[in-house]
Scaffold this motif. Structure first.
Motif, mmCIF file in Angstrom:
data_model
loop_
_atom_site.group_PDB
_atom_site.id
_atom_site.type_symbol
_atom_site.label_atom_id
_atom_site.label_comp_id
_atom_site.label_asym_id
_atom_site.label_seq_id
_atom_site.Cartn_x
_atom_site.Cartn_y
_atom_site.Cartn_z
ATOM 1 N N ILE A 1 39.963 3.532 54.233
ATOM 2 C CA ILE A 1 39.032 3.340 56.028
ATOM 3 C C ILE A 1 40.116 5.651 56.660
ATOM 4 O O ILE A 1 39.537 5.270 57.453
ATOM 5 N N TYR A 2 41.116 4.925 56.873
ATOM 6 C CA TYR A 2 41.497 6.222 57.498
ATOM 7 C C TYR A 2 41.067 7.137 57.343
ATOM 8 O O TYR A 2 40.623 8.790 58.077
ATOM 9 N N MET A 3 41.230 7.600 56.144
ATOM 10 C CA MET A 3 40.228 8.742 55.053
ATOM 11 C C MET A 3 38.954 9.335 56.302
ATOM 12 O O MET A 3 38.789 10.555 56.196
ATOM 13 N N GLU A 4 38.456 7.946 56.150
ATOM 14 C CA GLU A 4 36.869 8.690 56.753
ATOM 15 C C GLU A 4 36.731 8.434 57.819
ATOM 16 O O GLU A 4 36.334 9.727 58.234
ATOM 17 N N LYS A 5 38.005 7.797 58.688
ATOM 18 C CA LYS A 5 37.805 8.138 60.483
ATOM 19 C C LYS A 5 38.083 9.714 60.141
ATOM 20 O O LYS A 5 38.065 10.590 61.056
ATOM 21 N N ALA A 6 38.653 9.841 59.650
ATOM 22 C CA ALA A 6 39.325 10.979 60.138
ATOM 23 C C ALA A 6 39.057 12.222 59.264
ATOM 24 O O ALA A 6 38.830 13.231 60.163
ATOM 25 N N GLY B 1 35.613 12.184 59.306
ATOM 26 C CA GLY B 1 34.816 12.525 60.946
ATOM 27 C C GLY B 1 34.755 12.754 61.902
ATOM 28 O O GLY B 1 34.817 13.681 62.340
ATOM 29 N N GLU B 2 36.029 12.781 61.859
ATOM 30 C CA GLU B 2 36.908 13.128 63.681
ATOM 31 C C GLU B 2 37.208 14.836 63.176
ATOM 32 O O GLU B 2 37.008 15.491 64.290
ATOM 33 N N MET B 3 37.707 15.013 62.025
ATOM 34 C CA MET B 3 37.720 16.700 62.026
ATOM 35 C C MET B 3 36.584 17.120 62.128
ATOM 36 O O MET B 3 36.329 19.080 61.530
ATOM 37 N N ALA B 4 35.442 16.579 61.133
ATOM 38 C CA ALA B 4 33.955 17.460 61.586
ATOM 39 C C ALA B 4 33.601 17.329 62.455
ATOM 40 O O ALA B 4 32.914 18.437 63.581
ATOM 41 N N ARG B 5 33.772 16.526 63.575
ATOM 42 C CA ARG B 5 33.939 16.940 65.000
ATOM 43 C C ARG B 5 34.475 18.001 65.505
ATOM 44 O O ARG B 5 33.656 18.716 66.408
ATOM 45 N N MET B 6 35.647 17.868 65.446
ATOM 46 C CA MET B 6 36.476 19.306 66.207
ATOM 47 C C MET B 6 35.276 20.583 65.548
ATOM 48 O O MET B 6 35.932 21.615 65.932
ATOM 49 N N GLN B 7 35.547 20.408 64.043
ATOM 50 C CA GLN B 7 34.744 21.693 63.363
ATOM 51 C C GLN B 7 33.249 22.025 64.565
ATOM 52 O O GLN B 7 33.961 23.324 64.830
ATOM 53 N N LYS B 8 33.454 21.262 64.206
ATOM 54 C CA LYS B 8 31.652 21.194 65.015
ATOM 55 C C LYS B 8 31.681 22.277 66.638
ATOM 56 O O LYS B 8 31.237 23.093 66.910
ATOM 57 N N ARG B 9 33.210 21.646 66.923
ATOM 58 C CA ARG B 9 33.343 22.141 68.835
ATOM 59 C C ARG B 9 33.448 23.297 68.841
ATOM 60 O O ARG B 9 33.515 23.817 69.425
ATOM 61 N N LYS C 1 44.833 16.633 69.005
ATOM 62 C CA LYS C 1 44.350 15.553 68.360
ATOM 63 C C LYS C 1 44.627 15.479 67.116
ATOM 64 O O LYS C 1 44.739 14.886 65.861
ATOM 65 N N TYR C 2 43.993 17.075 66.369
ATOM 66 C CA TYR C 2 44.341 17.276 65.612
ATOM 67 C C TYR C 2 45.778 17.489 64.484
ATOM 68 O O TYR C 2 46.321 16.615 63.354
ATOM 69 N N LYS C 3 47.105 16.859 65.318
ATOM 70 C CA LYS C 3 48.205 16.849 64.308
ATOM 71 C C LYS C 3 48.637 15.147 64.676
ATOM 72 O O LYS C 3 49.199 15.850 64.287
ATOM 73 N N VAL C 4 47.666 14.977 65.454
ATOM 74 C CA VAL C 4 48.156 13.094 65.926
ATOM 75 C C VAL C 4 47.305 12.760 64.277
ATOM 76 O O VAL C 4 47.908 12.034 63.581
ATOM 77 N N ILE C 5 46.271 13.076 64.000
ATOM 78 C CA ILE C 5 45.686 12.926 63.299
ATOM 79 C C ILE C 5 46.106 12.991 61.813
ATOM 80 O O ILE C 5 46.470 12.410 60.782
ATOM 81 N N MET C 6 47.307 14.448 61.662
ATOM 82 C CA MET C 6 48.074 15.508 60.420
ATOM 83 C C MET C 6 48.757 13.926 59.928
ATOM 84 O O MET C 6 49.711 13.661 59.814
ATOM 85 N N ALA C 7 49.810 13.176 60.958
ATOM 86 C CA ALA C 7 51.163 12.939 61.430
ATOM 87 C C ALA C 7 51.139 10.997 61.175
ATOM 88 O O ALA C 7 51.928 11.242 60.921
ATOM 89 N N ARG C 8 49.371 10.920 61.154
ATOM 90 C CA ARG C 8 48.974 9.870 60.353
ATOM 91 C C ARG C 8 49.317 9.756 58.543
ATOM 92 O O ARG C 8 49.433 8.741 57.935
ATOM 93 N N ASP D 1 32.849 0.480 46.457
ATOM 94 C CA ASP D 1 31.280 0.711 47.023
ATOM 95 C C ASP D 1 31.612 1.390 48.198
ATOM 96 O O ASP D 1 30.725 2.493 48.627
ATOM 97 N N SER D 2 32.007 0.805 49.278
ATOM 98 C CA SER D 2 31.919 1.733 50.291
ATOM 99 C C SER D 2 32.970 2.715 50.635
ATOM 100 O O SER D 2 32.604 3.493 51.601
ATOM 101 N N TYR D 3 34.185 2.959 49.979
ATOM 102 C CA TYR D 3 34.802 4.870 50.263
ATOM 103 C C TYR D 3 35.065 4.794 48.126
ATOM 104 O O TYR D 3 35.615 5.289 48.038
ATOM 105 N N LYS D 4 33.789 4.880 48.128
ATOM 106 C CA LYS D 4 33.909 5.764 46.470
ATOM 107 C C LYS D 4 34.982 7.226 46.815
ATOM 108 O O LYS D 4 35.730 7.766 46.304
ATOM 109 N N GLY D 5 34.206 8.174 47.934
ATOM 110 C CA GLY D 5 34.378 8.997 47.806
ATOM 111 C C GLY D 5 36.230 9.530 47.447
ATOM 112 O O GLY D 5 37.113 9.830 47.094
ATOM 113 N N ASN D 6 36.171 9.271 49.125
ATOM 114 C CA ASN D 6 37.873 8.897 49.142
ATOM 115 C C ASN D 6 38.232 8.387 48.296
ATOM 116 O O ASN D 6 39.680 8.409 48.042
ATOM 117 N N LEU D 7 38.283 7.971 47.101
ATOM 118 C CA LEU D 7 38.599 6.572 46.564
ATOM 119 C C LEU D 7 39.336 7.888 45.156
ATOM 120 O O LEU D 7 40.587 7.310 44.582
#
Length: 332
Positions: free
Chosen positions: A176-181, A183-191, A279-286, A313-319
Motif C-alpha cells: 500500500i505504501y509503495m503505491e502511495k509513494a 503517486g506522491e513522487m509522480a506528483r512531485m516530478q510533474k511539479r 516531502k521527498y526525504k520523508v518518503i525515503m525515511a519511511r 490483484d490490487s497491487y500486482k506491480g508492487n508485489l
C-alpha cells in the motif's frame, strides 16, 4: 471410527499440517531448484492441510460405508474450506497465496474443478486407507503424553502464527505504501518539470545573498538525494528506484538553473522546491531503515520465498517488484 478426544483431534491437526508441509516443501523445492520452507507460518506446518485433514474425517464420517458419498462430501467440504480461506486471506492481506486462474475450469482463481476432484479422491484414500494406521498409532500413545506434546506444540504454533500474521500485514502495508509513494513522487516530478520550465521573467528582482543561500540548499539536495536513492535501492525495488532517480535528476536540474539564472527562481519557487525536497526525504525515511528494511531482512524467506506463487490483484506491480528484489537478495 474417528471417535477421538479433543487433544487427539488437535494432535491430528498438527500431524496433518506437518505432513502437508513436508509434501509441499519437497514439491516446491524441486520445482524452484532450491530449498523452500513452504507455508504461511515459519515452522514446519501448513495449517490448511491440518484443517483439510480434520474436515475430511468429519465430513466423511456419516457416509463412511458409501465411498461415493465420501468422495462427494470430500469434494464439497474441502473446496468450501479452500474458497473461504482464500477469500478471508485476500481480504485481510490483499494477497492471494494460491491462484488457479491458469486452470481451465476455475472460479475466481480461488478454486478449480481439478483441485475439487483431487480433494474428493484424497478424501476417499485418506479416510479408508491412510487414516487407519494413523489411528492405530494415535490410540497406542498414552493420552496424557498426547496432551503434553500437543499443548507444547499449540503454544509454539500460536506464537509462530501471530508472527506470520503480522508478517502478512506488514507486507500489505509495504504494498500500500509503495503505491502511495509512487503517486506522491509522480506528483512531485510533474511539479518539478513545471519549475524547471519556469522562466519567471516578470519576477526579476534583486535578492542578493538570498540566492546564494538557495544555491547552497539546492546543492545539499543534489548531494544528499544520491545517498537517499541508494538507500531505497537496497530496500525496495529497481522500478521504484527509477522514479527516485528521475526526481534526483530534476532536483539537480533546478540547482543548475538557479545557478545560471537565479533571478528567474525567486520567492515562492524557492520555498516550494525546499518543501518538495522535505516531502521527498520523508518518503525515503519511511522505506529504510524502518519497518520495511526489517521486513526484507527478517521475513523474506517465509513470506515471499515460502509462497512463490502468491499474487495480488490490487497491487500486482508492487508485489512483483518485491519478489524481484527478494530474488536479487537471495542471489547475493
Amino acid at each position: 471410527m474417528f471417535n477421538y478426544q479433543p487433544m487427539q483431534w488437535l494432535f491430528l491437526f498438527f500431524f496433518y499440517s506437518l505432513f502437508g508441509w513436508i509434501f509441499e516443501t519437497i514439491y516446491v523445492s524441486v520445482h524452484e531448484g532450491h530449498f523452500v520452507n513452504r507455508g504461511f507460518v515459519r515452522g514446519p506446518f501448513l495449517p490448511l492441510y491440518g484443517c483439510g485433514g480434520i474436515m475430511m474425517l468429519l465430513a466423511s464420517k456419516p457416509f463412511y460405508e458409501n465411498v461415493v458419498l465420501v468422495f462427494v462430501s470430500g469434494c464439497i467440504g474441502a473446496t468450501a474450506l479452500e474458497y473461504v480461506t482464500a477469500v478471508v486471506m485476500e481480504a485481510l492481506f490483499k494477497v492471494r497465496y494460491w491462484d488457479y486462474s491458469h486452470k481451465k475450469f476455475h472460479f475466481q482463481g480461488r478454486i478449480s474443478l481439478e483441485s475439487t476432484i483431487a480433494w474428493g479422491v484424497c478424501t476417499v484414500v485418506f479416510t479408508h486407507y491412510l487414516q487407519i494406521p494413523i489411528e492405530r498409532l494415535l490410540l497406542s500413545i498414552p493420552y496424557n503424553f498426547v496432551t503434553v506434546v500437543t499443548t507444547v506444540v499449540v503454544v509454539v504454533f500460536t506464537c509462530d502464527f501471530m508472527l506470520a500474521f503480522k508478517t502478512a500485514l506488514d507486507l500489505k502495508d509495504v504494498l500500500i505504501y509503495m503505491e502511495k509513494a509512487k503517486g506522491e513522487m509522480a506528483r512531485m516530478q510533474k511539479r518539478l518539470d513545471v519549475i524547471i520550465a519556469f522562466k519567471g521573467e516578470d519576477m526579476r528582482e534583486s535578492i542578493g545573498d538570498k540566492i546564494d543561500g538557495i544555491g547552497d540548499k539546492i546543492g545539499d539536495i543534489g548531494n544528499t538525494v544520491g545517498s537517499t536513492v541508494g538507500a531505497i535501492g537496497s530496500g525496495i525495488s529497481d522500478r521504484l528506484d527509477s522514479i527516485s532517480d528521475s526526481l534526483e535528476n530534476s532536483f539537480k536540474v533546478v540547482k543548475d538553473k538557479i545557478n545560471l539564472d537565479p533571478t528567474a527562481y525567486v520567492g515562492n519557487v524557492r520555498e516550494e522546491v525546499l518543501e518538495l525536497y522535505a516531502k521527498y526525504k520523508v518518503i525515503m525515511a519511511r522505506f529504510t531503515p524502518g519497518p520495511v528494511k526489517n521486513f526484507f531482512v527478517w521475513y523474506r524467506e517465509r513470506t515471499i520465498e515460502g509462497n512463490p506463487t502468491m499474487s495480488s490483484d490490487s497491487y500486482k506491480g508492487n508485489l512483483e517488484e518485491v519478489k524481484e528484489k527478494i530474488k536479487n537478495i537471495r542471489k547475493k
